[in-house]
Every structure is written in C-alpha cells, then in structure tokens.
Enzyme design. Structure first.
Site, PDB file in Angstrom:
ATOM      1  N   CYS A  47       4.893 -44.139 -24.537  1.00  0.00           N
ATOM      2  CA  CYS A  47       4.165 -45.410 -24.558  1.00  0.00           C
ATOM      3  C   CYS A  47       3.465 -45.562 -25.915  1.00  0.00           C
ATOM      4  O   CYS A  47       3.113 -44.579 -26.565  1.00  0.00           O
ATOM      5  CB  CYS A  47       3.130 -45.410 -23.426  1.00  0.00           C
ATOM      6  SG  CYS A  47       2.041 -46.839 -23.429  1.00  0.00           S
ATOM      7  N   SER A  49       0.504 -46.269 -26.605  1.00  0.00           N
ATOM      8  CA  SER A  49      -0.829 -45.658 -26.673  1.00  0.00           C
ATOM      9  C   SER A  49      -0.770 -44.182 -27.074  1.00  0.00           C
ATOM     10  O   SER A  49      -1.705 -43.671 -27.691  1.00  0.00           O
ATOM     11  CB  SER A  49      -1.552 -45.788 -25.339  1.00  0.00           C
ATOM     12  OG  SER A  49      -1.695 -47.139 -25.026  1.00  0.00           O
ATOM     13  N   HIS A  52      -0.722 -44.285 -30.654  1.00  0.00           N
ATOM     14  CA  HIS A  52      -2.036 -44.635 -31.208  1.00  0.00           C
ATOM     15  C   HIS A  52      -2.870 -43.376 -31.459  1.00  0.00           C
ATOM     16  O   HIS A  52      -3.723 -43.365 -32.343  1.00  0.00           O
ATOM     17  CB  HIS A  52      -2.795 -45.574 -30.253  1.00  0.00           C
ATOM     18  CG  HIS A  52      -2.337 -47.010 -30.323  1.00  0.00           C
ATOM     19  ND1 HIS A  52      -1.678 -47.534 -31.410  1.00  0.00           N
ATOM     20  CD2 HIS A  52      -2.448 -48.033 -29.444  1.00  0.00           C
ATOM     21  CE1 HIS A  52      -1.403 -48.818 -31.199  1.00  0.00           C
ATOM     22  NE2 HIS A  52      -1.854 -49.144 -30.003  1.00  0.00           N
ATOM     23  N   HIS A  68       1.280 -39.982 -20.733  1.00  0.00           N
ATOM     24  CA  HIS A  68       0.499 -40.454 -19.580  1.00  0.00           C
ATOM     25  C   HIS A  68       1.325 -41.307 -18.633  1.00  0.00           C
ATOM     26  O   HIS A  68       0.775 -41.891 -17.703  1.00  0.00           O
ATOM     27  CB  HIS A  68      -0.724 -41.235 -20.075  1.00  0.00           C
ATOM     28  CG  HIS A  68      -0.358 -42.459 -20.863  1.00  0.00           C
ATOM     29  ND1 HIS A  68       0.037 -42.403 -22.171  1.00  0.00           N
ATOM     30  CD2 HIS A  68      -0.299 -43.764 -20.517  1.00  0.00           C
ATOM     31  CE1 HIS A  68       0.332 -43.617 -22.599  1.00  0.00           C
ATOM     32  NE2 HIS A  68       0.146 -44.468 -21.608  1.00  0.00           N
ATOM     33  N   CYS A 175       2.638 -46.387 -16.138  1.00  0.00           N
ATOM     34  CA  CYS A 175       1.913 -47.163 -17.168  1.00  0.00           C
ATOM     35  C   CYS A 175       2.558 -48.509 -17.449  1.00  0.00           C
ATOM     36  O   CYS A 175       2.107 -49.531 -16.971  1.00  0.00           O
ATOM     37  CB  CYS A 175       1.727 -46.382 -18.482  1.00  0.00           C
ATOM     38  SG  CYS A 175       0.832 -47.384 -19.689  1.00  0.00           S
TER      39      CYS A 175
HETATM   40  N1  COD Z   1       3.631 -62.227 -33.203  1.00  0.00           N
HETATM   41  C1  COD Z   1       4.521 -62.145 -32.197  1.00  0.00           C
HETATM   42  N2  COD Z   1       5.059 -60.972 -31.779  1.00  0.00           N
HETATM   43  C2  COD Z   1       4.697 -59.854 -32.412  1.00  0.00           C
HETATM   44  C3  COD Z   1       3.783 -59.862 -33.498  1.00  0.00           C
HETATM   45  C4  COD Z   1       3.246 -61.126 -33.891  1.00  0.00           C
HETATM   46  N3  COD Z   1       2.376 -61.223 -34.889  1.00  0.00           N
HETATM   47  N4  COD Z   1       3.616 -58.603 -33.941  1.00  0.00           N
HETATM   48  C5  COD Z   1       4.385 -57.815 -33.152  1.00  0.00           C
HETATM   49  N5  COD Z   1       5.044 -58.568 -32.234  1.00  0.00           N
HETATM   50  C6  COD Z   1       5.957 -58.112 -31.192  1.00  0.00           C
HETATM   51  C7  COD Z   1       6.866 -56.980 -31.614  1.00  0.00           C
HETATM   52  O1  COD Z   1       8.021 -57.445 -32.271  1.00  0.00           O
HETATM   53  C8  COD Z   1       7.198 -56.325 -30.263  1.00  0.00           C
HETATM   54  O2  COD Z   1       8.370 -56.852 -29.693  1.00  0.00           O
HETATM   55  C9  COD Z   1       6.007 -56.689 -29.368  1.00  0.00           C
HETATM   56  O3  COD Z   1       5.207 -57.588 -30.114  1.00  0.00           O
HETATM   57  C10 COD Z   1       5.133 -55.478 -28.998  1.00  0.00           C
HETATM   58  O4  COD Z   1       5.872 -54.607 -28.258  1.00  0.00           O
HETATM   59  P1  COD Z   1       5.720 -52.989 -28.269  1.00  0.00           P
HETATM   60  O5  COD Z   1       7.044 -52.466 -27.823  1.00  0.00           O
HETATM   61  O6  COD Z   1       5.147 -52.541 -29.550  1.00  0.00           O
HETATM   62  O7  COD Z   1       4.602 -52.715 -27.204  1.00  0.00           O
HETATM   63  P2  COD Z   1       4.576 -52.455 -25.629  1.00  0.00           P
HETATM   64  O8  COD Z   1       5.170 -53.608 -24.903  1.00  0.00           O
HETATM   65  O9  COD Z   1       5.126 -51.107 -25.300  1.00  0.00           O
HETATM   66  O10 COD Z   1       2.982 -52.380 -25.367  1.00  0.00           O
HETATM   67  C11 COD Z   1       2.176 -53.335 -25.858  1.00  0.00           C
HETATM   68  C12 COD Z   1       0.672 -53.119 -25.576  1.00  0.00           C
HETATM   69  C13 COD Z   1      -0.011 -54.202 -26.341  1.00  0.00           C
HETATM   70  C14 COD Z   1       0.372 -53.293 -24.101  1.00  0.00           C
HETATM   71  C15 COD Z   1       0.157 -51.717 -25.962  1.00  0.00           C
HETATM   72  O11 COD Z   1       0.521 -51.363 -27.214  1.00  0.00           O
HETATM   73  C16 COD Z   1      -1.370 -51.648 -25.909  1.00  0.00           C
HETATM   74  O12 COD Z   1      -2.085 -52.202 -26.707  1.00  0.00           O
HETATM   75  N6  COD Z   1      -1.870 -50.900 -24.946  1.00  0.00           N
HETATM   76  C17 COD Z   1      -3.256 -50.714 -24.763  1.00  0.00           C
HETATM   77  C18 COD Z   1      -3.692 -51.302 -23.488  1.00  0.00           C
HETATM   78  C19 COD Z   1      -3.697 -50.333 -22.349  1.00  0.00           C
HETATM   79  O13 COD Z   1      -3.653 -50.754 -21.211  1.00  0.00           O
HETATM   80  N7  COD Z   1      -3.798 -49.011 -22.601  1.00  0.00           N
HETATM   81  C20 COD Z   1      -3.829 -48.023 -21.572  1.00  0.00           C
HETATM   82  C21 COD Z   1      -2.727 -47.033 -21.601  1.00  0.00           C
HETATM   83  S1  COD Z   1      -1.304 -47.576 -22.286  1.00  0.00           S
HETATM   84 ZN    ZN Z   2       0.592 -46.452 -21.669  1.00  0.00          ZN
END
Ligand code: COD
Ligand code: ZN
Ligand code: ZN
Length: 375
Positions: A47, A49, A52, A68, A175
């Site tokens: 994931c 996170s 991060h 996780h 998650c």
């Molecule tokens: N505009 C539009 N789309 C965008 C931009 C932008 N400026 N920048 C990036 N993107 C797109 C990317 O191309 C990508 O497709 C998408 O956004 C993000 O996808 P991923 O694959 O990086 O992320 P995910 O879906 O696996 O997870 C996204 C979260 C935001 C949920 C995650 O990263 C996060 O912030 N998690 C913290 C919240 C949480 O609940 N944490 C607890 C444990 S995880």
């Molecule tokens: Zn997660």
C-alpha cells in the site's frame, strides 16, 4: 513439532534506513503475550502508506517491519484470547477495535483511541516489541507488521474471517478496498441516482468507484492525470473519465458544468491539497458532500474560505472507510464470498515475498494497482 510458546525464527523484510531497499532478514518472533495472537502471514498487499514510511513522510522508529494489508492463519494465541484460535483464517487490523473507548462505543466512530496511526509508537498495546533482528529490537508498524512470515498482533487488532476465503485476494479488505468502498457507502453515504466524482484512480479510487456503483449512483466521473487509468476505472463502474490537463479551465469548473451546477458526492483519493480543494469546489454548494480519503505527505495545511461551507456543503474524512474494523471485516469478507463486489480487478501483480523491492518499484512507477506478495 508445535511452535506454541516458542520463539519462531523466520524471514521478514526489515527497513533499516529511510529511502533504502528492504533487507530480507532472519528475525526472531516472540510468542504472543496475554491478549495477543501470533499469525502466519499468507498474503500481503503493498500500500502507498508503507512507501510513505520508506520516504520519511510517515515517521516511525527504525528498524521497522512494515506492511498492514494482509491475511493469514493463527499460529498460536496468548492467555485470555477468546475471539480466535489456532488455525483460524484472519485479517490483521491497522485500526483496532477495543470495544471499550468512546469511539468504539459511538455508533459512527471507527478511529479507536488505541490506534497507533496517530502516534506511530511502533509497539504493541503493552508498549513493547515482539521482533528481534541481529540482536536489535525491531519496531511494529500500526500494530500489524505483515511483511514477515510471522507477526504478533493484539487481539483487538485482528478479525476472524470465513475459513473458505481466498487469502491472496481478501487481504485487500485489510486496507485498500475497504478504505475506498467504505468512503462511498459508509462515509459519504452515496445515494441512488446521484452524481459522484472520484479524484485519483489508483486502487483506493477504484474501490471508491465500486462503492458508488453499489450504492446506485447514476453518474460516476473519474479524474486522473494518467489516462492509462481510465480503462480500468470504466471496467469497475466509472461512467466517464476526464484529465484536468485536457482543459484550460480549472477542473472544478469543468465538473460543475458537466453536472449542471455541482455534483452530489466528491472524493479526493490522491493525497494532494490542490485536488482536495478541487473536490470540495466541484460538489454542489448547498448539499454536496466531499470526502477526503488521501493524506498529503508531511504536515501540510490548507487554508479555505469558510463561506464554502456556509451554503450547506459537507466536508468530511475517515480512515478505513469509516468501518469499525473487527465488526466489519468479517462481514466484508462474507460479502466478497457472496460476489457482492470483485477484488481481482485491483490485483495487477503477484510476487513471491522475497521480491518485495520489485513490488515497491512497481508502485513508485505507477505501473501497478495492487501487488500481492505471497509467502
Ligand atoms: N490530479 C489527478 N490525479 C492525480 C494527480 C493530480 N494532480 N496526481 C496523481 N494523480 C493520480 C495518479 O495518477 C494515480 O492514478 C492516483 O492519483 C493515485 O493513486 P495511487 O495508486 O498512488 O494511490 P492509492 O489508490 O493506492 O491510494 C491513495 C491514497 C490517497 C488513499 C493513499 O495514498 C493515502 O493517502 N492514504 C492515507 C490515508 C489512509 O487511510 N491511511 C491509512 C492506511 S493506508
Ligand atoms: Zn494502506
Ligand atoms: Zn476503541
């Protein structure tokens, strides 16, 4: 020969330093203490996170065993454990459900005060660690630490699931899937016939789309700057997809026009301040609901004009899709078994655990939705 009550030596991915690859090490995993459970991990998802922590955006003490989002089988239990027994299939919970705090007792709250996400102390509930590597104690990560063949968790941080469930799929319920799906059905409470916008079409964003679809939304608009993400988004339920880079006007204005004055529900699933503001602005000013799912790196702040809320908009957020973890995870697994939603579409790669660094490279390059590590 039973391992109950003994230290287990096994392989784990240890992060010794920030921005360095994981080292596959032999670690010692102590037996579970009272109210703890030792689990043999069978499958674990990678994931954002977890990454991060590697990049220093989430700060915890090193060395640490991350991970996780996983599923496994109970190897042994500590004294006083009543909800699980050896052999049970389980999903570790990165948000515990102690059942006793004010949040657990509240009908809507799920962010149990016993969570380690807000503190990142790196220990189990009793303040100590169960992992040792090269003679040094190794930190836990949000009470789960699933990038290890064996891990120890608190009883309040693990849910028993259907014995027939495929662990290499339902691990996503730990998650990514739940975070997205619950944000739509439980946090926003998407309504039949509504118009929804989802910013970010990664694994969590796709799960938001599945939730919007299950709730009966009529239009689901996906927003992403990477157009390669559009095909899958449509497969899981998006009715149209747009890239902000194709328009001269700000994307919220485009969405306001597309929806005839603002959408019913919007979701920010990227973790950027600018897209959080776009998501707020694109929802209808009197009754729109905007849900923050992503978390921006570091402790960035957003300043906003309160007038944006005075008309009646709702701006909210939640972790783990607002679900009470120990109660909801078994039900979500049952729903998956009853084919109420798919998980396969979120899984783009499956790798043996030892190739964890390759899995993180796939995440960083944007090539994967979810990589599942098998043990
Ligand atoms: N505009 C539009 N789309 C965008 C931009 C932008 N400026 N920048 C990036 N993107 C797109 C990317 O191309 C990508 O497709 C998408 O956004 C993000 O996808 P991923 O694959 O990086 O992320 P995910 O879906 O696996 O997870 C996204 C979260 C935001 C949920 C995650 O990263 C996060 O912030 N998690 C913290 C919240 C949480 O609940 N944490 C607890 C444990 S995880
Ligand atoms: Zn997660
Ligand atoms: Zn609690």
């Amino acid at each position: 020969m039973s391992t109950t009550g003994k230290v287990i030596k096994c392989k784990a991915a240890v992060l010794w330093e920030l921005n360095k690859p994981f080292a596959i090490e032999e670690v010692e995993v102590a037996p579970p203490k009272a109210h703890e459970v030792r689990i043999k991990i069978v499958a674990a998802g990678i994931c954002r996170s977890d990454d991060h922590v590697v990049t220093g955006n989430l700060v915890t003490s090193l060395p640490v065993i991350l991970g996780h989002e996983a599923a496994g089988i109970v190897e042994s239990i500590g004294e006083g454990v009543t909800t699980l027994k050896p052999g049970d299939k389980v999903i570790p919970l990165f948000i515990p459900q102690c059942g006793k705090c004010s949040v657990c007792k509240h009908p809507e709250g799920n962010y149990c005060v016993k969570n380690d996400l807000s503190k990142l102390q790196g220990t189990l509930q009793d303040g100590t660690r169960r992992f040792t590597c090269r003679g040094k104690p190794v930190s836990h990560f949000i009470g789960t630490s699933t990038f290890s063949q064996y891990t120890v968790v608190d009883e309040m941080s693990v849910a028993k699931i259907d014995a027939a469930s495929p662990l290499e799929k339902v691990c996503l319920i730990g998650c990514g899937f739940t975070t997205g799906y619950g944000s739509a059905v439980k946090v926003a409470k998407v309504t039949q016939g509504s118009t929804c916008v989802v910013f970010g079409l990664g694994g969590v964003g796709l799960s938001v789309i599945m939730g919007c679809k299950a709730a009966g939304a009529a239009r689901i608009i996906g927003v992403d700057i990477n157009k390669d993400k559009f095909e899958k988004a449509k497969e899981v339920g998006a009715t149209e997809c747009v890239s902000p880079q194709d328009f001269k006007e700000p994307i919220y204005k485009v969405l306001n026009e597309m929806s005839g004055g603002g959408v019913d529900f919007s979701f920010e699933v990227i973790g950027r301040l600018d897209t959080m503001m776009s998501a707020l602005l694109c929802c209808q000013e009197a009754y729109g609901v905007s849900v923050v799912v992503g978390v921006p790196p570091n402790t960035q702040n957003l300043s906003m004009n309160p007038l944006l809320l005075l008309g009646g908009r709702t701006w909210k957020g939640a972790v783990f899709g607002g679900y009470k973890s120990k109660d909801s995870v078994p039900k979500l697994v049952a729903d998956f078994m009853a084919k109420k939603f798919p998980l396969d579409m979120l899984i783009t790669h499956v790798l043996p655990f030892e190739k964890i660094n390759e899995g993180f490279d796939l995440l960083r390059s944007g090539k994967s939705i979810r990589t599942i590590l098998t043990f």
